[in-house]
Write an enzyme that holds these catalytic residues in place. Structure first.
Site, short mmCIF file in Angstrom:
data_model
loop_
_atom_site.label_atom_id
_atom_site.label_comp_id
_atom_site.label_asym_id
_atom_site.label_seq_id
_atom_site.Cartn_x
_atom_site.Cartn_y
_atom_site.Cartn_z
N ASN A 1 0.85 -1.19 0.00
CA ASN A 1 0.00 0.00 0.00
C ASN A 1 0.88 1.23 0.00
O ASN A 1 1.99 1.18 0.52
CB ASN A 1 -0.83 0.04 1.29
CG ASN A 1 -2.15 -0.64 1.16
OD1 ASN A 1 -2.37 -1.41 0.23
ND2 ASN A 1 -3.03 -0.38 2.10
O1 PMT Z 1 2.27 6.97 5.98
P1 PMT Z 1 2.04 8.34 5.33
O2 PMT Z 1 2.71 8.45 3.97
O3 PMT Z 1 2.39 9.46 6.27
O4 PMT Z 1 0.48 8.47 5.03
C1 PMT Z 1 -0.41 8.56 6.11
C2 PMT Z 1 -1.68 7.71 5.88
C3 PMT Z 1 -2.50 8.32 4.76
C4 PMT Z 1 -1.29 6.25 5.54
C5 PMT Z 1 -2.44 7.73 7.26
O5 PMT Z 1 -2.78 9.05 7.60
C6 PMT Z 1 -3.72 6.88 7.19
O6 PMT Z 1 -4.77 7.31 6.74
N1 PMT Z 1 -3.61 5.60 7.64
C7 PMT Z 1 -4.67 4.59 7.50
C8 PMT Z 1 -4.62 4.05 6.09
C9 PMT Z 1 -5.68 3.01 5.83
O7 PMT Z 1 -5.33 1.92 5.45
O8 PMT Z 1 -6.92 3.36 6.07
P2 PMT Z 1 -8.23 2.42 5.84
O9 PMT Z 1 -9.36 3.40 5.75
O10 PMT Z 1 -8.04 1.47 4.70
O11 PMT Z 1 -8.29 1.58 7.16
C10 PMT Z 1 -9.06 1.98 8.30
C11 PMT Z 1 -8.33 1.64 9.58
O12 PMT Z 1 -8.25 0.21 9.74
C12 PMT Z 1 -6.91 2.18 9.70
O13 PMT Z 1 -6.72 2.56 11.05
C13 PMT Z 1 -6.04 0.98 9.35
O14 PMT Z 1 -4.77 1.03 10.01
C14 PMT Z 1 -6.89 -0.17 9.90
N2 PMT Z 1 -6.74 -1.46 9.18
C15 PMT Z 1 -7.13 -1.55 7.87
C16 PMT Z 1 -7.07 -2.77 7.21
C17 PMT Z 1 -6.58 -3.89 7.92
N3 PMT Z 1 -6.51 -5.08 7.32
N4 PMT Z 1 -6.20 -3.77 9.21
C18 PMT Z 1 -6.26 -2.57 9.85
O15 PMT Z 1 -5.90 -2.46 11.03
#
Ligand code: PMT
Length: 215
Positions: free
Chosen positions: A22
């Site tokens: 990712n």
């Molecule tokens: O790392 P940088 O370049 O500084 O960028 C920052 C960022 C954009 C990565 C950061 O600010 C951010 O948004 N992180 C979460 C990214 C993400 O995968 O979001 P999501 O909407 O897909 O997931 C929602 C939440 O579930 C997140 O807290 C994620 O860590 C968690 N998750 C998601 C999928 C998974 N299989 N397990 C998880 O724990």
């Protein structure tokens, strides 16, 4: 407080020389770990591969895959008061990682992918975590509605939402603009350096943890 922070991407191997991943530099998660440590908290940073230096005073647990991150969180979350999930975890991985380099055979190559565990989504029900829980949400549309859905589905006290379609913020950048989504209200933190936004988010986590402790 004792806190666990996830950061960075995960890498899902396809063969010995290739992987799926990712977009994530780790900057936002490392800024959170740094701000928490500077505020006097004990921090365990569980991080996928990044080019960043581990912030001073932070314990570091490097991982590669979502399965490794899942195991690390499962092992350590029980002794934490709060957890912050900033990692960009790959939602899918190749069904099987080839033991030898995949050769060019045809014009197309079809990959079979299987779901990775939802780490944040496992914290409340599967790991029985009762502390303060902060998720992130990387969205390209309907920022608040999608973040609020994640807040409820994953049992979070706060979701930090960022619009990763906006140029100059989010992935890779030193800057971000976030929407703090709480159960009863939302608040914008305008665009700023990630290192300036993080202490502001830390103060919200401290407030939420104090509320939980006195409830
Ligand atoms: O790392 P940088 O370049 O500084 O960028 C920052 C960022 C954009 C990565 C950061 O600010 C951010 O948004 N992180 C979460 C990214 C993400 O995968 O979001 P999501 O909407 O897909 O997931 C929602 C939440 O579930 C997140 O807290 C994620 O860590 C968690 N998750 C998601 C999928 C998974 N299989 N397990 C998880 O724990």
């Amino acid at each position: 407080m004792k806190l666990l922070v996830t950061a960075g991407p995960t890498r899902e191997p396809l063969d010995p020389v290739r992987y799926l991943t990712n977009r994530s530099s780790g900057k936002m998660g490392y800024a959170m770990a740094d701000a928490l440590a500077r505020a006097g908290h004990s921090v365990l940073l569980v991080s996928g591969p990044t080019r960043l230096e581990v912030p001073d005073g932070v314990d570091f647990l490097p991982v590669e895959t979502a399965a490794e991150m899942f195991d690390a969180v499962r092992r350590h979350i029980g002794r934490m008061d709060a957890a912050v999930f900033a990692a960009a975890v790959a939602d899918y991985r190749p069904a099987a990682a080839a033991s030898q380099k995949i050769k060019k055979t045809g014009e197309t190559l079809v990959l079979e992918l299987v779901r990775n565990p939802d780490i944040l989504g496992s914290v409340r029900d599967e790991f029985g975590f009762n502390g303060t829980l902060v998720g992130f949400a990387a969205e390209t549309e309907n920022l608040e509605a999608n973040a609020r859905d994640k807040l409820q589905r994953k049992g979070c006290d706060l979701v930090v939402a960022n619009d990763v379609s906006k140029p100059g913020i989010g992935f890779d950048s030193d800057r971000n603009e976030v929407l703090l989504v709480f159960p009863a209200h939302s608040e914008v933190l305008p665009e700023d350096e990630k290192h300036h936004l993080a202490p502001r988010i830390v103060r919200e986590i401290e407030r939420l943890a104090a509320e939980r402790a006195s409830a």
